[in-house]
Design a protein around this motif. Structure first.
Motif, short mmCIF file in Angstrom:
data_model
loop_
_atom_site.label_atom_id
_atom_site.label_comp_id
_atom_site.label_asym_id
_atom_site.label_seq_id
_atom_site.Cartn_x
_atom_site.Cartn_y
_atom_site.Cartn_z
N MET A 1 32.40 63.57 43.04
CA MET A 1 32.15 62.82 41.81
C MET A 1 32.11 61.33 42.14
O MET A 1 32.97 60.82 42.84
N SER A 2 31.12 60.62 41.64
CA SER A 2 30.97 59.21 41.98
C SER A 2 32.06 58.39 41.30
O SER A 2 32.59 58.74 40.24
N ASP A 3 32.38 57.27 41.93
CA ASP A 3 33.41 56.37 41.44
C ASP A 3 32.83 55.52 40.31
O ASP A 3 31.88 54.75 40.53
N PRO A 4 33.37 55.59 39.10
CA PRO A 4 32.79 54.82 37.99
C PRO A 4 33.18 53.36 37.98
O PRO A 4 32.57 52.57 37.25
N LEU A 5 34.20 52.97 38.77
CA LEU A 5 34.71 51.61 38.68
C LEU A 5 33.67 50.55 39.04
O LEU A 5 33.52 49.56 38.30
N PRO A 6 32.93 50.66 40.17
CA PRO A 6 31.96 49.61 40.47
C PRO A 6 30.94 49.39 39.37
O PRO A 6 30.57 48.24 39.07
N SER A 7 30.49 50.46 38.73
CA SER A 7 29.53 50.32 37.64
C SER A 7 30.15 49.57 36.46
O SER A 7 29.51 48.71 35.84
N GLU A 8 31.40 49.87 36.16
CA GLU A 8 32.10 49.15 35.08
C GLU A 8 32.24 47.67 35.42
O GLU A 8 31.97 46.80 34.58
N LEU A 9 32.63 47.39 36.66
CA LEU A 9 32.81 46.00 37.07
C LEU A 9 31.48 45.25 37.06
O LEU A 9 31.41 44.08 36.66
N LEU A 10 30.40 45.92 37.49
CA LEU A 10 29.09 45.29 37.48
C LEU A 10 28.67 44.93 36.06
O LEU A 10 28.19 43.81 35.80
N ASP A 11 28.84 45.86 35.13
CA ASP A 11 28.44 45.59 33.75
C ASP A 11 29.20 44.39 33.19
O ASP A 11 28.63 43.53 32.50
N LEU A 12 30.49 44.31 33.46
CA LEU A 12 31.30 43.19 32.98
C LEU A 12 30.87 41.88 33.63
O LEU A 12 30.77 40.85 32.96
N ALA A 13 30.61 41.92 34.94
CA ALA A 13 30.18 40.71 35.64
C ALA A 13 28.84 40.22 35.12
O ALA A 13 28.64 39.01 34.93
N LEU A 14 27.92 41.14 34.88
CA LEU A 14 26.61 40.75 34.35
C LEU A 14 26.73 40.09 32.98
O LEU A 14 26.10 39.06 32.71
N GLU A 15 27.56 40.66 32.12
CA GLU A 15 27.70 40.10 30.78
C GLU A 15 28.43 38.75 30.81
O GLU A 15 28.03 37.81 30.12
N ALA A 16 29.47 38.65 31.63
CA ALA A 16 30.19 37.38 31.73
C ALA A 16 29.29 36.29 32.30
O ALA A 16 29.29 35.15 31.82
N LEU A 60 36.63 38.53 30.79
CA LEU A 60 37.06 39.58 31.72
C LEU A 60 38.49 40.03 31.44
O LEU A 60 38.80 41.24 31.51
N ALA A 61 39.37 39.08 31.11
CA ALA A 61 40.76 39.45 30.82
C ALA A 61 40.87 40.28 29.55
O ALA A 61 41.74 41.15 29.44
N GLU A 62 39.98 40.05 28.61
CA GLU A 62 39.97 40.85 27.39
C GLU A 62 39.68 42.31 27.69
O GLU A 62 40.27 43.22 27.08
N HIS A 63 38.77 42.55 28.64
CA HIS A 63 38.38 43.92 28.97
C HIS A 63 39.23 44.54 30.07
O HIS A 63 39.40 45.77 30.10
N ARG A 64 39.76 43.71 30.97
CA ARG A 64 40.57 44.23 32.07
C ARG A 64 41.78 43.30 32.26
O ARG A 64 41.80 42.48 33.19
N PRO A 65 42.79 43.45 31.42
CA PRO A 65 43.91 42.50 31.42
C PRO A 65 44.79 42.55 32.66
O PRO A 65 45.56 41.61 32.89
N ASP A 66 44.69 43.60 33.46
CA ASP A 66 45.56 43.72 34.62
C ASP A 66 44.93 43.22 35.91
O ASP A 66 45.54 43.28 36.97
N ASP A 67 43.69 42.75 35.83
CA ASP A 67 43.01 42.26 37.04
C ASP A 67 43.48 40.85 37.41
O ASP A 67 43.95 40.09 36.56
N GLY A 68 43.29 40.50 38.68
CA GLY A 68 43.58 39.16 39.15
C GLY A 68 42.34 38.28 39.11
O GLY A 68 41.21 38.76 38.93
N VAL A 105 25.77 30.62 38.22
CA VAL A 105 27.09 31.20 37.95
C VAL A 105 27.28 32.33 38.95
O VAL A 105 26.40 33.19 39.09
N SER A 106 28.41 32.33 39.64
CA SER A 106 28.67 33.35 40.67
C SER A 106 29.96 34.10 40.34
O SER A 106 31.01 33.49 40.18
N ILE A 107 29.85 35.41 40.24
CA ILE A 107 31.01 36.25 39.92
C ILE A 107 31.02 37.44 40.88
O ILE A 107 30.03 38.18 40.98
N ALA A 108 32.13 37.62 41.58
CA ALA A 108 32.31 38.79 42.45
C ALA A 108 33.56 39.52 42.04
O ALA A 108 34.52 38.93 41.52
N ALA A 109 33.58 40.83 42.27
CA ALA A 109 34.76 41.65 42.05
C ALA A 109 35.19 42.27 43.37
O ALA A 109 34.37 42.90 44.06
#
Length: 266
Positions: A1-16, A60-68, A105-109
């Motif tokens: 099963m593919s890992d859904p996290l990178p897709s989630e992070l990409l969508d958030l980075a694109l919108e931010a 990003l903190a609104e959607h993923r409050p536990d990230d650094g 604007v540059s955003i990496a996860a």
């Protein structure tokens, strides 16, 4: 099963990145001035850098409050999720201050220290570059691929210069020695854009000394996913001493010359 996290992070980075790009493009005041300086009086921060970083980190903190976070304008939190966002809210601040179009604007996860998502939004180009580790690089929906390698003397290479005078002087000496070995040198004023231009085949390579993690993280992944090689000094990853990205076949001789010319020190 593919890992859904990178897709989630990409969508958030694109919108931010989209939101920050719109803020910077549409909200630039006519009387924009310098809000602060960093390494030297000509290394500037504007009120818009600060506003864009607050927008990005808040979203990003609104959607993923536990990230650094690691951001150029001061955002720094460890987080507990294993994900860290590395953010340059406005790469090319001096260009932006003067009304020149080359800024981004540059955003990496990162997940557990490895960059897994990179987004570079270049509003004045109307281009959004993106990559997921192992998934290729794209500008919008168009796949990116670096140029086939020419001989080094036919390579177009971009660089940048530090804002500290003594460092910049040595960088100019290195460039002077390098120019006769290349087709030509360019200087855009945005490392993130340079890395994406290597990915898009608009440059054969780029190099720079003095970059920070936020300058590099997204663009480095995009360049690698487009088939470019990236690194620093021989055997080392790109870092503050030296960062290089180039088509295979250009990378090795360019890296060798930069090592010979001492591009990694002041």
């Amino acid at each position: 099963m593919s890992d859904p996290l990178p897709s989630e992070l990409l969508d958030l980075a694109l919108e931010a990145a989209r939101r920050a790009g719109e803020l910077l493009r549409d909200g630039r005041p006519a009387d924009l001035g310098v809000a602060a300086t960093k390494s030297s009086p000509i290394d500037v921060v504007t009120e818009m850098d600060i506003a864009a970083e607050k927008l990005i980190t808040g979203f990003l903190a609104e959607h993923r409050p536990d990230d650094g976070f690691l951001g150029e304008e001061g955002a720094s939190t460890a987080g507990t999720s294993g994900v860290r966002w590395v953010i340059d809210p406005l790469d090319g601040t001096v260009n932006y201050l003067y009304g020149l179009p080359t800024w981004a604007v540059s955003i990496a996860a990162e997940r557990d220290g490895e960059t897994v998502v990179g987004v570079v939004e270049a509003p004045m180009r109307r281009e959004t570059y993106r990559a997921v580790l192992g998934g290729g690089a794209y500008a919008g929906d168009k796949p990116l691929c670096c140029r086939p390698a020419p001989p080094l003397d036919q390579a177009l290479v971009s660089t940048g210069f530090n804002y500290v005078a003594v460092v910049r002087s040595h960088q100019a000496d290195v460039a002077q020695r390098l120019i006769p070995r290349l087709r030509d040198i360019r200087r855009s004023g945005s490392a993130a854009v340079d890395l994406c231009d290597v990915a898009a085949g608009r440059l054969d390579g780029c190099y720079e000394r003095g970059l920070n993690p936020w300058d590099l993280a997204a663009g480095d992944l995009i360049a690698r996913e487009a088939g470019a090689l990236t690194g620093g000094r021989p055997g080392s990853p790109p870092d503050g001493d030296l960062a290089i990205a180039a088509s295979p076949g250009v990378f090795e001789p360019l890296q060798a010359l930069l090592e010979e010319f001492g591009a990694w020190h002041d």
